[in-house]
Design an enzyme around this catalytic site. Structure first.
Site, PDB file in Angstrom:
ATOM      1  N   ARG A   1       0.868  -1.179   0.000  1.00  0.00           N
ATOM      2  CA  ARG A   1       0.000   0.000   0.000  1.00  0.00           C
ATOM      3  C   ARG A   1       0.899   1.222   0.000  1.00  0.00           C
ATOM      4  O   ARG A   1       2.110   1.103   0.123  1.00  0.00           O
ATOM      5  CB  ARG A   1      -1.032  -0.021   1.135  1.00  0.00           C
ATOM      6  CG  ARG A   1      -0.695  -0.720   2.396  1.00  0.00           C
ATOM      7  CD  ARG A   1       0.452  -0.135   3.169  1.00  0.00           C
ATOM      8  NE  ARG A   1       0.255   1.291   3.364  1.00  0.00           N
ATOM      9  CZ  ARG A   1       1.197   2.165   3.563  1.00  0.00           C
ATOM     10  NH1 ARG A   1       2.477   1.779   3.612  1.00  0.00           N
ATOM     11  NH2 ARG A   1       0.954   3.448   3.729  1.00  0.00           N
ATOM     12  N   GLY A   2       0.258   2.393  -0.128  1.00  0.00           N
ATOM     13  CA  GLY A   2       1.043   3.618  -0.300  1.00  0.00           C
ATOM     14  C   GLY A   2       1.128   3.885  -1.803  1.00  0.00           C
ATOM     15  O   GLY A   2       1.453   2.971  -2.576  1.00  0.00           O
TER      16      GLY A   2
ATOM     17  N   ARG B   1      -7.436  -0.244  -6.609  1.00  0.00           N
ATOM     18  CA  ARG B   1      -7.668   0.858  -5.665  1.00  0.00           C
ATOM     19  C   ARG B   1      -7.807   2.151  -6.477  1.00  0.00           C
ATOM     20  O   ARG B   1      -6.918   2.471  -7.277  1.00  0.00           O
ATOM     21  CB  ARG B   1      -6.515   0.969  -4.655  1.00  0.00           C
ATOM     22  CG  ARG B   1      -6.356  -0.276  -3.787  1.00  0.00           C
ATOM     23  CD  ARG B   1      -5.458  -0.024  -2.594  1.00  0.00           C
ATOM     24  NE  ARG B   1      -6.120   0.767  -1.578  1.00  0.00           N
ATOM     25  CZ  ARG B   1      -5.477   1.329  -0.554  1.00  0.00           C
ATOM     26  NH1 ARG B   1      -4.166   1.199  -0.426  1.00  0.00           N
ATOM     27  NH2 ARG B   1      -6.137   2.035   0.348  1.00  0.00           N
TER      28      ARG B   1
ATOM     29  N   GLN C   1      -1.927   2.324   9.888  1.00  0.00           N
ATOM     30  CA  GLN C   1      -0.646   2.395   9.184  1.00  0.00           C
ATOM     31  C   GLN C   1       0.396   3.186   9.975  1.00  0.00           C
ATOM     32  O   GLN C   1       1.591   2.946   9.857  1.00  0.00           O
ATOM     33  CB  GLN C   1      -0.810   3.051   7.792  1.00  0.00           C
ATOM     34  CG  GLN C   1      -1.565   2.220   6.793  1.00  0.00           C
ATOM     35  CD  GLN C   1      -3.044   2.540   6.789  1.00  0.00           C
ATOM     36  OE1 GLN C   1      -3.607   2.933   7.800  1.00  0.00           O
ATOM     37  NE2 GLN C   1      -3.691   2.358   5.661  1.00  0.00           N
TER      38      GLN C   1
ATOM     39  N   ASP D   1      -2.021  10.579  -2.072  1.00  0.00           N
ATOM     40  CA  ASP D   1      -2.393   9.548  -3.054  1.00  0.00           C
ATOM     41  C   ASP D   1      -2.696  10.171  -4.400  1.00  0.00           C
ATOM     42  O   ASP D   1      -2.504   9.545  -5.437  1.00  0.00           O
ATOM     43  CB  ASP D   1      -3.600   8.762  -2.547  1.00  0.00           C
ATOM     44  CG  ASP D   1      -3.139   7.809  -1.473  1.00  0.00           C
ATOM     45  OD1 ASP D   1      -3.006   8.248  -0.319  1.00  0.00           O
ATOM     46  OD2 ASP D   1      -2.854   6.645  -1.813  1.00  0.00           O
TER      47      ASP D   1
HETATM   48  O1  MRU Z   1      -4.439   3.087   2.347  1.00  0.00           O
HETATM   49  P1  MRU Z   1      -2.971   3.318   2.195  1.00  0.00           P
HETATM   50  O2  MRU Z   1      -2.161   2.736   3.293  1.00  0.00           O
HETATM   51  O3  MRU Z   1      -2.483   2.899   0.831  1.00  0.00           O
HETATM   52  O4  MRU Z   1      -2.814   4.907   2.274  1.00  0.00           O
HETATM   53  C1  MRU Z   1      -1.537   5.449   2.111  1.00  0.00           C
HETATM   54  C2  MRU Z   1      -1.493   6.922   2.261  1.00  0.00           C
HETATM   55  O5  MRU Z   1      -2.491   7.580   2.482  1.00  0.00           O
HETATM   56  C3  MRU Z   1      -0.160   7.577   2.050  1.00  0.00           C
HETATM   57  O6  MRU Z   1      -0.043   8.729   2.829  1.00  0.00           O
HETATM   58  C4  MRU Z   1       0.001   7.963   0.573  1.00  0.00           C
HETATM   59  O7  MRU Z   1      -0.268   6.856  -0.257  1.00  0.00           O
HETATM   60  C5  MRU Z   1       1.350   8.477   0.268  1.00  0.00           C
HETATM   61  S1  MRU Z   1       2.586   7.246   0.370  1.00  0.00           S
HETATM   62  C6  MRU Z   1       4.068   7.962  -0.018  1.00  0.00           C
END
Ligand code: MRU
Length: 352
Positions: free
Chosen positions: A45-46, A88, A195, A236
């Site tokens: 994720r991220g 996603r 997270q 994102d």
């Molecule tokens: O749901 P996730 O864990 O994928 O969400 C991740 C985030 O919101 C991060 O802050 C974003 O993807 C930036 S990662 C460099």
């Protein structure tokens, strides 16, 4: 620094982040369907990390396509593209990776199918390597905003686990430390899937960065006490007018920062900036299942059976709350972001 993903011996090796910090387990993805499943289930994720995973998934999927020519090969790849794109919706990096790969294929349409398959593996590895360099550049541009002795608040995980390595929001912290500044980090736990608690706290501790974990609802109280000097988060999808989609709760942090006159920064690689969208209200926001809210990791029930749940994974922070957006090309005022689209832009005039 921990590696969330790697292309190795014709496979994609993915660290299963859903098990962290209790268990460090790597998953061997031998086909693109497993990669897509991993993105959906948050093994990876991220935004930047899932962009890299998508590129690697495409390279993996391509190897299994039996096609005699470019047209047949592209037809086979369409299934792979849509499987990854449907995982996603909010992070633009998957779309960014698919478009970059389509462009590469078009430019090489005269090549044989076996050459194209090889090019896709190389491109996925290139996207991974470039992301690490981009993160480091974000760190160099962003470190100027962190002073010796500062305490930095961050939300969710925008660290090495969320990227190819080094992280986006964490990069200015790492560079500031390399510059000899003594800093502290405060990590919001980041409900519902934690997270911040499970990943940011874990990876900062591994890297030797002093980190304190707080519940999401503590940030305002700490700001009021003067215990937070600045906030840095990831994104994102950031759009043309400087509005920023990031993990749910980011908007609340930004509003709290404004109330307490604390600078609020967003670390945004260009791969997470969607210049095709004008304002944040047009960003698709992922809604996830109720069990993430009603249960702690499926195990412990914390809400009544059948309760109505709203589980938005992301929110949008309007540009007006953002002090600067830190990219690999420099840090900019949100309102100046759209100027980066111009070919003849003078970045020196725009940089903060
Ligand atoms: O749901 P996730 O864990 O994928 O969400 C991740 C985030 O919101 C991060 O802050 C974003 O993807 C930036 S990662 C460099």
């Amino acid at each position: 620094m921990v590696k969330a993903i790697e292309w190795k011996d014709g496979k994609v090796i993915m660290l299963d982040q859903s098990r962290l910090p209790v268990e460090v387990k790597f998953i061997d993805c031998t086909n693109y369907q497993i990669v897509a499943e991993g993105i959906k289930k948050l093994w990876i994720r991220g935004a930047p990390a899932i962009g890299i995973a998508a590129a690697m998934g495409i390279a993996l999927g391509a190897q299994d396509i039996t096609a005699k020519n470019y047209r047949e090969f592209m037809k086979g790849l369409e299934t792979v593209f849509s499987a990854l794109l449907s995982t996603r919706p909010t992070a633009v990096n998957i779309k960014w990776a698919v478009e970059r790969i389509k462009k590469l294929l078009k430019e090489n349409k005269e090549e044989s199918v076996s050459k194209l398959k090889m090019l896709l593996i190389e491109e996925a590895q290139k996207i991974h390597a470039e992301d690490i360099e981009v993160n480091k550049a974000i760190g160099r541009w962003g470190a100027q905003f962190i002073k010796d002795g500062d305490t930095v608040l961050t939300h969710c995980n925008a660290g090495s686990l969320a990227t190819g390595g080094y992280g986006t929001a964490t990069a200015p912290m790492f560079v500031a430390i390399e510059q000899g500044k003594k800093i502290q980090v405060i990590a919001d736990e980041t409900r519902p899937v934690l997270q911040g608690a499970r990943l940011t706290a874990w990876e900062l501790m591994q890297a030797g960065v002093p980190v304190t974990l707080i519940t999401d609802n503590s940030a305002g109280a700490l700001m009021k006490k003067g215990e937070i000097n600045l906030a840095i988060v990831g994104t994102d999808r950031t759009v043309r007018n400087g509005d920023v989609a990031n993990k749910i709760g980011t908007y609340s942090v930004a509003v709290l920062c404004r109330e307490h006159k604390i600078p609020f920064y967003v670390a945004a690689p260009l791969s997470s900036i969607d210049f095709t969208i004008s304002t944040g209200d047009k960003i698709p926001i992922e809604e996830r299942g109720p069990e993430e809210v009603t249960h702690i990791f499926g195990a412990c029930q914390i809400a009544p059976d059948g309760v109505k749940v709203r589980n938005m994974a992301f929110d949008v922070t309007p540009a007006k709350y953002i002090t600067a957006i830190i990219t690999e090309k420099g840090a900019f005022r949100p309102r100046d972001l759209k100027k980066l689209m111009k070919k003849d832009v003078n970045l020196d005039e725009l940089r903060l």
